[in-house]
Scaffold this motif. Structure first.
Motif, PDB file in Angstrom:
ATOM      1  N   LEU B 250       0.851  -1.189   0.000  1.00 48.42           N
ATOM      2  CA  LEU B 250       0.000   0.000   0.000  1.00 48.42           C
ATOM      3  C   LEU B 250       0.889   1.241   0.000  1.00 48.42           C
ATOM      4  O   LEU B 250       1.774   1.379   0.841  1.00 48.42           O
ATOM      5  CB  LEU B 250      -0.899  -0.021   1.242  1.00 48.42           C
ATOM      6  CG  LEU B 250      -1.994   1.049   1.262  1.00 48.42           C
ATOM      7  CD1 LEU B 250      -2.993   0.822   0.138  1.00 48.42           C
ATOM      8  CD2 LEU B 250      -2.735   1.024   2.598  1.00 48.42           C
ATOM      9  N   GLN B 279      -4.263  -7.730   8.264  1.00 48.60           N
ATOM     10  CA  GLN B 279      -3.626  -6.449   7.947  1.00 48.60           C
ATOM     11  C   GLN B 279      -4.658  -5.366   7.596  1.00 48.60           C
ATOM     12  O   GLN B 279      -4.311  -4.201   7.463  1.00 48.60           O
ATOM     13  CB  GLN B 279      -2.659  -6.603   6.765  1.00 48.60           C
ATOM     14  CG  GLN B 279      -1.495  -7.552   7.040  1.00 48.60           C
ATOM     15  CD  GLN B 279      -0.608  -7.780   5.811  1.00 48.60           C
ATOM     16  OE1 GLN B 279      -0.672  -7.041   4.836  1.00 48.60           O
ATOM     17  NE2 GLN B 279       0.202  -8.815   5.852  1.00 48.60           N
ATOM     18  N   LEU B 281      -7.384  -4.046   9.152  1.00 45.11           N
ATOM     19  CA  LEU B 281      -7.730  -3.026  10.141  1.00 45.11           C
ATOM     20  C   LEU B 281      -6.600  -1.999  10.303  1.00 45.11           C
ATOM     21  O   LEU B 281      -6.848  -0.790  10.178  1.00 45.11           O
ATOM     22  CB  LEU B 281      -8.104  -3.677  11.475  1.00 45.11           C
ATOM     23  CG  LEU B 281      -8.457  -2.701  12.595  1.00 45.11           C
ATOM     24  CD1 LEU B 281      -9.658  -1.841  12.243  1.00 45.11           C
ATOM     25  CD2 LEU B 281      -8.723  -3.470  13.900  1.00 45.11           C
ATOM     26  N   PRO B 282      -5.356  -2.425  10.560  1.00 39.49           N
ATOM     27  CA  PRO B 282      -4.288  -1.407  10.674  1.00 39.49           C
ATOM     28  C   PRO B 282      -4.116  -0.565   9.416  1.00 39.49           C
ATOM     29  O   PRO B 282      -3.910   0.652   9.510  1.00 39.49           O
ATOM     30  CB  PRO B 282      -3.019  -2.225  11.000  1.00 39.49           C
ATOM     31  CG  PRO B 282      -3.395  -3.665  10.903  1.00 39.49           C
ATOM     32  CD  PRO B 282      -4.874  -3.771  10.940  1.00 39.49           C
ATOM     33  N   LEU B 283      -4.222  -1.174   8.246  1.00 38.24           N
ATOM     34  CA  LEU B 283      -4.066  -0.377   7.017  1.00 38.24           C
ATOM     35  C   LEU B 283      -5.243   0.571   6.808  1.00 38.24           C
ATOM     36  O   LEU B 283      -5.074   1.659   6.253  1.00 38.24           O
ATOM     37  CB  LEU B 283      -3.885  -1.289   5.799  1.00 38.24           C
ATOM     38  CG  LEU B 283      -2.571  -2.085   5.741  1.00 38.24           C
ATOM     39  CD1 LEU B 283      -2.489  -2.884   4.437  1.00 38.24           C
ATOM     40  CD2 LEU B 283      -1.342  -1.182   5.873  1.00 38.24           C
ATOM     41  N   ARG B 285      -6.988   2.089   9.240  1.00 40.99           N
ATOM     42  CA  ARG B 285      -6.729   3.225  10.132  1.00 40.99           C
ATOM     43  C   ARG B 285      -5.646   4.111   9.535  1.00 40.99           C
ATOM     44  O   ARG B 285      -5.745   5.340   9.544  1.00 40.99           O
ATOM     45  CB  ARG B 285      -6.278   2.730  11.515  1.00 40.99           C
ATOM     46  CG  ARG B 285      -7.394   2.108  12.356  1.00 40.99           C
ATOM     47  CD  ARG B 285      -6.951   1.919  13.812  1.00 40.99           C
ATOM     48  NE  ARG B 285      -5.658   1.281  13.892  1.00 40.99           N
ATOM     49  CZ  ARG B 285      -5.446   0.007  14.249  1.00 40.99           C
ATOM     50  NH1 ARG B 285      -6.462  -0.772  14.599  1.00 40.99           N
ATOM     51  NH2 ARG B 285      -4.237  -0.477  14.276  1.00 40.99           N
ATOM     52  N   ALA B 286      -4.592   3.474   8.996  1.00 42.10           N
ATOM     53  CA  ALA B 286      -3.474   4.240   8.434  1.00 42.10           C
ATOM     54  C   ALA B 286      -3.939   5.090   7.255  1.00 42.10           C
ATOM     55  O   ALA B 286      -3.531   6.244   7.101  1.00 42.10           O
ATOM     56  CB  ALA B 286      -2.355   3.294   8.008  1.00 42.10           C
TER      57      ALA B 286
ATOM     58  N   LEU C 252       3.769  -0.055   5.397  1.00 38.65           N
ATOM     59  CA  LEU C 252       3.140  -0.116   6.722  1.00 38.65           C
ATOM     60  C   LEU C 252       2.576  -1.478   7.065  1.00 38.65           C
ATOM     61  O   LEU C 252       2.348  -1.766   8.241  1.00 38.65           O
ATOM     62  CB  LEU C 252       2.062   0.969   6.857  1.00 38.65           C
ATOM     63  CG  LEU C 252       2.643   2.362   7.089  1.00 38.65           C
ATOM     64  CD1 LEU C 252       1.534   3.389   7.211  1.00 38.65           C
ATOM     65  CD2 LEU C 252       3.509   2.392   8.356  1.00 38.65           C
ATOM     66  N   PRO C 256       1.997  -4.718  11.227  1.00 37.67           N
ATOM     67  CA  PRO C 256       1.278  -5.877  11.764  1.00 37.67           C
ATOM     68  C   PRO C 256       2.007  -7.196  11.551  1.00 37.67           C
ATOM     69  O   PRO C 256       1.923  -8.089  12.411  1.00 37.67           O
ATOM     70  CB  PRO C 256      -0.069  -5.856  11.015  1.00 37.67           C
ATOM     71  CG  PRO C 256       0.109  -4.916   9.867  1.00 37.67           C
ATOM     72  CD  PRO C 256       1.168  -3.946  10.281  1.00 37.67           C
ATOM     73  N   ARG C 285       1.131  10.038  11.071  1.00 33.63           N
ATOM     74  CA  ARG C 285      -0.178   9.635  11.606  1.00 33.63           C
ATOM     75  C   ARG C 285      -0.507   8.207  11.181  1.00 33.63           C
ATOM     76  O   ARG C 285      -1.007   7.401  11.971  1.00 33.63           O
ATOM     77  CB  ARG C 285      -1.261  10.584  11.096  1.00 33.63           C
ATOM     78  CG  ARG C 285      -1.228  11.979  11.709  1.00 33.63           C
ATOM     79  CD  ARG C 285      -2.514  12.752  11.404  1.00 33.63           C
ATOM     80  NE  ARG C 285      -2.843  12.707   9.999  1.00 33.63           N
ATOM     81  CZ  ARG C 285      -2.675  13.708   9.119  1.00 33.63           C
ATOM     82  NH1 ARG C 285      -2.203  14.883   9.518  1.00 33.63           N
ATOM     83  NH2 ARG C 285      -2.986  13.549   7.868  1.00 33.63           N
ATOM     84  N   ALA C 286      -0.218   7.902   9.901  1.00 31.73           N
ATOM     85  CA  ALA C 286      -0.532   6.570   9.381  1.00 31.73           C
ATOM     86  C   ALA C 286       0.245   5.490  10.130  1.00 31.73           C
ATOM     87  O   ALA C 286      -0.284   4.423  10.446  1.00 31.73           O
ATOM     88  CB  ALA C 286      -0.228   6.514   7.885  1.00 31.73           C
ATOM     89  N   ALA C 289      -1.265   4.978  13.462  1.00 36.54           N
ATOM     90  CA  ALA C 289      -2.556   4.321  13.266  1.00 36.54           C
ATOM     91  C   ALA C 289      -2.381   2.839  12.947  1.00 36.54           C
ATOM     92  O   ALA C 289      -3.241   2.022  13.256  1.00 36.54           O
ATOM     93  CB  ALA C 289      -3.335   5.014  12.148  1.00 36.54           C
ATOM     94  N   ALA C 290      -1.262   2.492  12.342  1.00 43.40           N
ATOM     95  CA  ALA C 290      -0.991   1.083  12.017  1.00 43.40           C
ATOM     96  C   ALA C 290      -0.434   0.328  13.224  1.00 43.40           C
ATOM     97  O   ALA C 290      -0.126  -0.844  13.131  1.00 43.40           O
ATOM     98  CB  ALA C 290      -0.026   0.987  10.838  1.00 43.40           C
ATOM     99  N   GLU C 337      -4.098  -4.603  18.585  1.00 37.97           N
ATOM    100  CA  GLU C 337      -5.167  -4.953  17.657  1.00 37.97           C
ATOM    101  C   GLU C 337      -6.287  -5.685  18.398  1.00 37.97           C
ATOM    102  O   GLU C 337      -6.006  -6.591  19.188  1.00 37.97           O
ATOM    103  CB  GLU C 337      -4.647  -5.855  16.533  1.00 37.97           C
ATOM    104  CG  GLU C 337      -3.650  -5.189  15.612  1.00 37.97           C
ATOM    105  CD  GLU C 337      -4.156  -3.891  15.010  1.00 37.97           C
ATOM    106  OE1 GLU C 337      -5.373  -3.661  14.993  1.00 37.97           O
ATOM    107  OE2 GLU C 337      -3.315  -3.087  14.562  1.00 37.97           O
ATOM    108  N   PHE C 339      -8.275  -7.704  16.996  1.00 45.09           N
ATOM    109  CA  PHE C 339      -8.359  -9.070  16.405  1.00 45.09           C
ATOM    110  C   PHE C 339      -7.164  -9.291  15.525  1.00 45.09           C
ATOM    111  O   PHE C 339      -6.469  -8.376  15.171  1.00 45.09           O
ATOM    112  CB  PHE C 339      -9.658  -9.285  15.602  1.00 45.09           C
ATOM    113  CG  PHE C 339      -9.863  -8.350  14.453  1.00 45.09           C
ATOM    114  CD1 PHE C 339      -9.363  -8.633  13.190  1.00 45.09           C
ATOM    115  CD2 PHE C 339     -10.549  -7.150  14.629  1.00 45.09           C
ATOM    116  CE1 PHE C 339      -9.575  -7.760  12.134  1.00 45.09           C
ATOM    117  CE2 PHE C 339     -10.765  -6.285  13.586  1.00 45.09           C
ATOM    118  CZ  PHE C 339     -10.269  -6.578  12.329  1.00 45.09           C
TER     119      PHE C 339
END
Lengths: 339, 339, 339, 339
Positions: B250, B279, B281-283, B285-286, C252, C256, C285-286, C289-290, C337, C339
């Motif tokens: 990404l 991956q 959910l974290p991506l 948010r990012a 990013l 995870p 920020r990203a 967030a990750a 996380e 999940f």
């Protein structure tokens, strides 16, 4: 497919994976290892998707083992495919040279260049009538007029012609005029176009997508063959990498890999890989030395006036040298690996 | 364009370059430097092709300076484009969430998932009716039946729907049923399809090609806009790199770059970038933290039974968490950069 | 490791593979499949090299199944590693911000910037004394003088300091002055340096190589840990791809993946990924967030006069905004996380 | 360097850029264009850093125009550099073949292989004594014992030897025993090692970093030359891309580019590019056809028992075919481009 379980996977989790495998009509074979269990997926008819397993609890990974292609595979057909275009044979034992301008600009331009490349030793003539251009404001090709010029070139010189087909509405037209239909790098996974190509009576020259793996490329050929057209010529033209001294990075190891995996012929386009005239000759020699079945090279008698890709077009006298050198190299490598 | 001459270039060679520039209707401005001469190309209307110069004698390099896009550029239109789909506004100041399964498999499946994602906060529903698949032997989508199911989802839930259009023969059909037309990563440079999309009355969601530069991506949008359709939503979905722990990499720096270069909205598809559920959910948010205007996320209530891409589909309760977290992050970043 | 045989492999060829496996002290487990035989390699102590098998007659492929790392793996140590640097804790549950100039240029410069970043909320101070530069003619850092300035910064502000160590001859020196030793992207596989770092009493901040897979990166950490130093902080800083709108492409999804595979903390350097100031805030920020455990950001009060990397350095007031925004985002994602 | 201003840049912003340029001792030359102003940076002595400009208000981009290397450049030294190692000359007009095992495993192994490769036509013998390995648990080489074996090989066969030097502590030792010192791909930007190599009396074989641009590679050579050692041999060995059918992607366009940009000789290592025996022969022929000055090939008489990289090692009789074929190809291409 091999499903690899976590070290801490429970018997219930293993059981669930086995059930998913069996629900798809395959055989599950658990392999207890030192640390962890892996489960083989056997007797699958079509491709098995790793995504069926990767999200399941207790699953660490799902590793594809066998290749998804059938018709293109040498395991299905051991002997090399030879493709006949008029009097030209493309495939094992032959070195086929396709040459011409990037785009057909006028009858005079096309006939002039065709005269030069035929004399130098080219077997087929290339030239774009419908041009895929990054900018909507760039020259998009002469369209049907270009196709008619190609037909005149064939008539005058006897050389079969190759040109790109870009879409459905113009497919029949291109198929009518051109001896070989090229599918360009940007359309390698235009699956609708591939299916239509699979119904064509013409050989298809399928360029590798600029970021395609060999597996994806062979699967694109599989789309064509699955519709009944088994006349597919693969064309390596460089892939996109971090490298910027050439337009793309020519991936010559694709030649031995494709020749091993598939029975289809593979040629190389050094012009689009290089993007610069001074790299075309060394890359052409290299491609033939790697045992490609042929080359597709851009030639223009006035490249500084070309409407597209002038920078990578050879002058006719340069193309003349190229033909002589690659012929000598083909004599050395013989077109067949000794091991 | 700046044409850089060799240190040893002769006045005659410089003169020739000047002539070529002027023959294209541009202004040539030679800049004598310490070591070598460079020549600026000014007042060009359309794109200038480096290939006109690179092969000329005495030329070392030709460096593009200005960007080739016009209509997509913020230099042409300073204010942000907002796109209205039913009651949903996509663009600056809004966070739009598109969710649904990879493929429409049945009416029950679609309605069930639509219920879940609407409740969690999704604004649009996605689902494939025509599916581009790497293998000709994989599930290719329900076709028109899938489109009709999408229409029912809209009727039942009030959510506008998004689905992919793959080719000419089915374009009218998809345009009829779907509120937003998606052009997939493999078709980003299918220029015929882009031109047809430019004649559509529907907003186009244009995914980035998996190996496309931002310039090429914006030029693809330019193709659509040049035909008259200015409703284009860009969608970053990861690019192909040497990295293999995710399906694609990404490229979140694309978000600030596109927002600076263009007035068009840009959303992010974390599901296809990741290829793995854990991956997503974290991506997501990012992506929102990077100030994307929205997300497109795959959700399935029974991903282990999905006919495609189950591994990357979220369970409904996971999507619920996602919606809450990204909403909170959007409140922090505000959707606008402070500098 | 799974050794996949050709469809046409003979029993003798299978037997030979089994013998090679057993000669290395491993267990061979042949798995007859529908089409072909595969052979599992079990009970291996160290890494098994695919190259032992790939060249053998009848072998089609050798697919690695298990990961080669031990000490860095969460399968070896389930709980998160926390690293203590003075009063700062790095790892799960904490958000650690490291900031400062690319290079230490003078005592005044360092003290000034340190004052700004401490006030904004940074926990550690960074600054290069020995600088790896692409050109031998570029500023190479102040050397020991720079280290002494770092010590003064620590004394004045109470912030622990981080600086890069480049080689053997200066290792002891850097180890003496700096609280955390950084190993740069170009030295990630400088195995001699890694071994020396493994003997250090200081925590090591190990940047990812610009073209390293996560597996190679974790193996580099394994080199350090295998020598006895278990205090390793991983730092994602972007990888090299075909993309050129940012200096590197920030990966990013590495966050995870590393958090799942390993117990070591992972931070992100958005400055070197971006290479341009206007991308640093969204990427910061990203990264948080990750769920990265921290950030390393370049800040300079006069970036237009900086001796290196000014283009990517934030102004102090921009860094101030950054600290506030990432703190708010950390509160949303919680660093764990769901999940 | 060309600094490109925004369309909306103010005269004050242009003035500021001019001041920054002049404060670095360079000349600023503003070029008013149709849409926007660009500013040329002239008369710079060392490299100019784009980062000085990119962050300034009103600046859109900063485009490097000239190359940063001096000593390696053909603009500095027009004639080809020839490097003499014993009786072997490396460089233009010569085809030099370096062969041997990946690692020295024993005196018997080394002497046996040396006998084979000498007979086939190799000019230099290669073999690793200190091995950079991804895993700390893999065989790391015999160290000084390996160096002594290399000395014996030279004594017995008369072939000069090449081996890798990995770090400072062992530099003197390797320099003592080996005729050519190899710097590996992972150390291409280990600048401390490059500086030490620049003080050596031995020729340096500098492998390209696996993600290095040609500019970075030539700058690494510049580091060596700037210390006084002008005997540098460049070695292309493949770069890291998304492609996975070979270990790396051999970038053969690097050969014509390096030959044009630099006077230093360039050889190719097909073994590490391929990673698989069956690609080594075609890639070797291709490299020579592209006009590389030589090859470095791995050969082992018992590759299935090799302690490292057996999969890519040729059998002696395969190497024999290779030598004959590349010699014939060298005769065709002549080692010099006709245009």
């Amino acid at each position: 497919m091999l499903v690899v379980m976590d070290v801490s996977a429970t018997p219930q989790q293993i059981e669930q994976v086995v059930k998913v495998i069996e629900s798809r009509g395959c055989t599950a074979r658990p392999i207890p290892g030192g640390d962890r269990v892996s489960i083989g997926v056997l007797n699958n008819r079509g491709p098995v998707d790793a995504s069926m397993f990767i999200g399941l609890p207790g699953v660490k990974d799902a590793v594809p083992i066998t290749k998804p292609y059938k018709l293109v595979s040498r395991e299905t057909k051991a002997g090399d495919t030879l493709i006949q275009v008029g009097e030209v044979t493309i495939g094992n034992g032959h070195l086929t040279i396709i040459a011409g301008p990037c785009a057909i600009e006028s009858e005079t331009q096309a006939i002039t260049i065709a005269g030069y490349v035929k004399k130098a030793g080219a077997h087929l003539f290339r030239g774009g009538a419908f041009k895929p251009r990054t900018s909507p404001y760039s020259f998009q090709g002469l369209g049907e007029e270009g196709l008619k010029i190609l037909a005149k070139v064939r008539e005058r010189t006897g050389m079969p012609v190759v040109t790109e087909v870009m879409d459905f509405p113009t497919f029949d037209q291109v198929e009518h005029y051109s001896d070989v239909l090229q599918i360009g790098t940007r359309n390698m996974q235009n699956f609708s176009l591939l299916k239509r190509a699979g119904e064509s009576y013409r050989p298809i020259l399928l360029k590798r997508g600029m970021a395609a793996t060999i597996e994806e490329w062979l699967m694109a050929a599989e789309y064509i063959m699955a519709q009944g057209n088994h006349q597919v010529i693969l064309c390596e033209r460089g892939v996109r990498t971090f490298v910027h001294h050439s337009r793309n990075t020519l991936d010559l190891s694709a030649v031995p890999v494709v020749r091993k995996e598939s029975h289809l012929p593979i040629i190389v386009d050094p012009s689009h890989a290089a993007g610069r005239r001074d790299q075309v000759l060394p890359l052409s020699r290299a491609a033939v030395a790697a045992n490609a079945h042929g080359l597709m090279v851009e030639v223009h008698h006035q490249p500084e006036k070309a409407l597209s890709d002038g920078a990578q077009s050879l002058y006719p006298d340069q193309f003349d040298i190229l033909c002589r050198q690659v012929t000598d190299i083909f004599a050395v490598s013989g077109g067949q690996e000794p091991f």
